[in-house]
Design an enzyme around this catalytic site. Structure first.
Site, PDB file in Angstrom:
ATOM      1  N   PHE A   3       0.850  -1.193   0.000  1.00 47.78           N
ATOM      2  CA  PHE A   3       0.000   0.000   0.000  1.00 47.78           C
ATOM      3  C   PHE A   3       0.892   1.252   0.000  1.00 47.78           C
ATOM      4  O   PHE A   3       1.884   1.299   0.720  1.00 47.78           O
ATOM      5  CB  PHE A   3      -0.884  -0.035   1.249  1.00 47.78           C
ATOM      6  CG  PHE A   3      -1.996   0.966   1.237  1.00 47.78           C
ATOM      7  CD1 PHE A   3      -3.159   0.732   0.531  1.00 47.78           C
ATOM      8  CD2 PHE A   3      -1.877   2.149   1.951  1.00 47.78           C
ATOM      9  CE1 PHE A   3      -4.195   1.660   0.525  1.00 47.78           C
ATOM     10  CE2 PHE A   3      -2.900   3.085   1.951  1.00 47.78           C
ATOM     11  CZ  PHE A   3      -4.062   2.835   1.233  1.00 47.78           C
ATOM     12  N   ASP A  25       1.086  -5.007   8.681  1.00 50.73           N
ATOM     13  CA  ASP A  25      -0.060  -4.128   8.492  1.00 50.73           C
ATOM     14  C   ASP A  25      -1.285  -5.021   8.286  1.00 50.73           C
ATOM     15  O   ASP A  25      -1.346  -5.803   7.333  1.00 50.73           O
ATOM     16  CB  ASP A  25       0.166  -3.219   7.271  1.00 50.73           C
ATOM     17  CG  ASP A  25      -0.896  -2.134   7.177  1.00 50.73           C
ATOM     18  OD1 ASP A  25      -2.056  -2.401   7.561  1.00 50.73           O
ATOM     19  OD2 ASP A  25      -0.576  -1.026   6.717  1.00 50.73           O
ATOM     20  N   TYR A  69     -11.646   1.308   9.709  1.00 48.35           N
ATOM     21  CA  TYR A  69     -12.805   1.746   8.905  1.00 48.35           C
ATOM     22  C   TYR A  69     -13.103   0.799   7.758  1.00 48.35           C
ATOM     23  O   TYR A  69     -14.035   1.017   7.007  1.00 48.35           O
ATOM     24  CB  TYR A  69     -12.605   3.179   8.393  1.00 48.35           C
ATOM     25  CG  TYR A  69     -11.290   3.457   7.715  1.00 48.35           C
ATOM     26  CD1 TYR A  69     -11.058   3.041   6.412  1.00 48.35           C
ATOM     27  CD2 TYR A  69     -10.283   4.145   8.373  1.00 48.35           C
ATOM     28  CE1 TYR A  69      -9.850   3.293   5.789  1.00 48.35           C
ATOM     29  CE2 TYR A  69      -9.067   4.412   7.761  1.00 48.35           C
ATOM     30  CZ  TYR A  69      -8.852   3.982   6.471  1.00 48.35           C
ATOM     31  OH  TYR A  69      -7.649   4.227   5.861  1.00 48.35           O
ATOM     32  N   LYS A  70     -12.287  -0.263   7.614  1.00 52.04           N
ATOM     33  CA  LYS A  70     -12.567  -1.245   6.563  1.00 52.04           C
ATOM     34  C   LYS A  70     -13.490  -2.321   7.152  1.00 52.04           C
ATOM     35  O   LYS A  70     -14.646  -2.052   7.398  1.00 52.04           O
ATOM     36  CB  LYS A  70     -11.250  -1.787   6.017  1.00 52.04           C
ATOM     37  CG  LYS A  70     -10.497  -0.683   5.250  1.00 52.04           C
ATOM     38  CD  LYS A  70      -9.091  -1.034   4.829  1.00 52.04           C
ATOM     39  CE  LYS A  70      -8.470   0.175   4.113  1.00 52.04           C
ATOM     40  NZ  LYS A  70      -7.010   0.101   4.017  1.00 52.04           N
ATOM     41  N   ARG A 109     -11.674  -4.164  -7.755  1.00 62.72           N
ATOM     42  CA  ARG A 109     -11.722  -4.961  -6.515  1.00 62.72           C
ATOM     43  C   ARG A 109     -13.166  -5.167  -6.106  1.00 62.72           C
ATOM     44  O   ARG A 109     -13.951  -4.225  -6.014  1.00 62.72           O
ATOM     45  CB  ARG A 109     -10.996  -4.241  -5.376  1.00 62.72           C
ATOM     46  CG  ARG A 109      -9.528  -4.047  -5.608  1.00 62.72           C
ATOM     47  CD  ARG A 109      -8.822  -3.637  -4.325  1.00 62.72           C
ATOM     48  NE  ARG A 109      -9.415  -2.445  -3.706  1.00 62.72           N
ATOM     49  CZ  ARG A 109      -8.956  -1.880  -2.607  1.00 62.72           C
ATOM     50  NH1 ARG A 109      -7.929  -2.406  -1.966  1.00 62.72           N
ATOM     51  NH2 ARG A 109      -9.520  -0.795  -2.111  1.00 62.72           N
TER      52      ARG A 109
HETATM   53  C1  LIG Z   1      -6.203   1.281   4.151  1.00 65.77           C
HETATM   54  C2  LIG Z   1      -4.767   1.077   4.425  1.00 65.77           C
HETATM   55  C3  LIG Z   1      -4.029   2.057   5.081  1.00 65.77           C
HETATM   56  C4  LIG Z   1      -4.667   3.357   5.460  1.00 65.77           C
HETATM   57  O1  LIG Z   1      -3.855   4.231   6.174  1.00 65.77           O
HETATM   58  P1  LIG Z   1      -4.483   5.587   6.733  1.00 65.77           P
HETATM   59  O2  LIG Z   1      -3.443   6.156   7.592  1.00 65.77           O
HETATM   60  O3  LIG Z   1      -5.751   5.225   7.442  1.00 65.77           O
HETATM   61  O4  LIG Z   1      -4.816   6.443   5.565  1.00 65.77           O
HETATM   62  C5  LIG Z   1      -2.692   1.794   5.354  1.00 65.77           C
HETATM   63  N1  LIG Z   1      -2.122   0.622   4.985  1.00 65.77           N
HETATM   64  C6  LIG Z   1      -2.828  -0.341   4.341  1.00 65.77           C
HETATM   65  C7  LIG Z   1      -2.168  -1.615   3.969  1.00 65.77           C
HETATM   66  C8  LIG Z   1      -4.159  -0.127   4.032  1.00 65.77           C
HETATM   67  O5  LIG Z   1      -4.855  -1.063   3.371  1.00 65.77           O
END
Ligand SMILES: *Cc1c(COP(=O)(O)O)cnc(C)c1O
Length: 404
Positions: free
Chosen positions: A121, A189, A214-215, A364
């Site tokens: 990401f 992560d 939030y996911k 996705r």
């Molecule tokens: C969604 C996601 C993030 C989001 O990071 P934010 O700080 O909330 O913007 C980070 N890493 C991964 C792998 C994600 O899927």
């Protein structure tokens, strides 16, 4: 297997089906396939936030004694979702900030080469790129997150458990062990894992982890994230942000910083109580449904998605980017198409299906197990196939929205 009646039968036998009513479904004709990006609103969250706002109005500053422990209390709830012991998880800050805090603390303890996945990401790659540059450390980008890819001299390995792009599920226990054998700390992560696939952090000996809420935890846009630090490691690490919430004996307001004992040293500033309350509801719902049952349903939802892909989408020129082995994938399925962006816009604008798109060509489909039905999967693929079979998707203007 690919008839609508089969999907209906799966819904009828689904022990988690009643959980759909615990969420706000504003438009029942819309198929929501983006729970991996932003989960739906739990009905109870709206109620609990109303109560909290009232409490704030009534009590003003005297409410703090009830609120101040939320990062730890909600952290422990999330800990139960990710297989952490009490006192190992905090709900705080954003995933990006938590990643920075933990990676920085690990590199203070032992500087050395950092290993990341070249397709991880963006925020993860950017944060580590910055830390490596600031400290003059080597950043090594591996092509596949596997145990075999662990180099001998790394100090810190940072990987996503489930790839945001392909949905590939990394072998967390094996990679953690391989990295430890070579002397590195591992930071996982869990943004696409928490609430969707089983995770056993403590049991797997994981050192550090972060993830968002939030996911699949349905805590709402920008809700506070979480961080995890293995208990034995906590007192060896220091947060790079020496905030007063991470201070020992915070309200003594002493002259200089001394980190609190245990996980609380990784707090920074005043916790966002409204957001944390939403995280609390999301984590409670997840625990009520049961991580095991959620993982089973995720596997069944993605299995149906792939069966329908084989039947309807593969003949139309789509490619499958997610592994067929359920033990090797998370809760979303990515499919490629040469006109992926236009197809994705057409799904949203013409077919009431909400997926998302990741460049260059991936669509996705994320059916979050708490509230998605098997008929949602069926309808999404049916409408997708229809748009491409008829060529109708080509009528959609491909320029457009930034966030998908
Ligand atoms: C969604 C996601 C993030 C989001 O990071 P934010 O700080 O909330 O913007 C980070 N890493 C991964 C792998 C994600 O899927």
């Amino acid at each position: 297997m690919t008839d609508r009646s089969h999907a209906e039968a799966l819904d009828a036998a689904d022990p988690l089906a009643p959980f759909r009513d615990r969420f706000v479904v504003a438009d029942p004709d819309v198929v929501y396939a983006d729970g991996n990006s932003l989960g739906r609103l739990p009905v109870q969250t709206a109620e609990r936030l109303d109560l909290l706002v009232q409490d704030w109005g009534d009590r003003i500053v005297s409410g703090w004694p009830d609120w101040i422990e939320l990062p730890v209390r909600v952290g422990d709830l999330i800990g139960r979702v990710i297989g952490a012991d009490p006192g190992e998880t905090l709900a705080c800050d954003s995933t990006t900030v938590n990643l920075y805090k933990l990676a920085s603390a690990a590199l203070d303890r032992r500087p050395g080469p950092i290993v990341i996945h070249e397709h991880d990401f963006p925020t993860d790659r950017y944060v580590l790129e910055g830390l490596a540059a600031a400290r003059g450390l080597e950043l090594r980008r591996i092509a596949e997150p596997t145990a075999e890819a662990m180099p001998d001299d790394a100090a810190l390995v940072v990987l996503s458990h489930v790839s945001y792009r392909s949905g590939v599920l990394a072998d967390l226990p094996a990679i953690t062990e391989a990295a430890h054998d070579r002397g590195a700390l591992v930071l996982w992560d869990l943004s696409h894992s928490a609430g969707a696939v089983p995770v056993e952090l403590t049991q797997s000996g994981v050192d550090l982890a972060v993830g968002c809420t939030y996911k699949y935890l349905n805590a709402g846009p920008g809700a506070p994230a979480f961080l995890y630090v293995r208990r034995e490691l906590q007192d060896e690490l220091r947060s790079p942000i020496q905030g007063w919430f991470g201070q020992r004996d915070q309200f003594a307001m002493g002259p200089s910083y001394e980190p609190a004992e245990g996980i609380e040293r990784f707090l920074a500033g005043t916790p966002p109580i409204l957001g944390l309350t939403a995280v609390e509801v999301g984590a409670e719902l997840t625990l009520e449904a049961g991580v095991g049952r959620l993982a089973e349903k995720s596997a069944a939802l993605t299995e149906l998605t792939i069966a329908l892909y084989d039947d309807r989408l593969e003949p139309l020129g789509f490619t499958l980017e997610t592994p067929r082995d359920p033990a090797r994938r998370g809760a979303h399925v990515s499919i490629g198409h040469d006109d992926g962006w236009q197809v994705c816009r057409a799904l949203i604008e013409r077919a009431d299906v909400i997926p998302d798109f990741r460049p260059p060509d991936s669509i996705r489909l994320g059916f979050a197990p708490l509230y998605s039905r098997f008929v949602d999967v069926w309808s999404a693929v049916d409408r997708l196939a229809g748009l491409v079979e008829s060529g109708e998707y080509r009528e959609v203007d491909a320029a457009g929205a930034r966030v998908t």
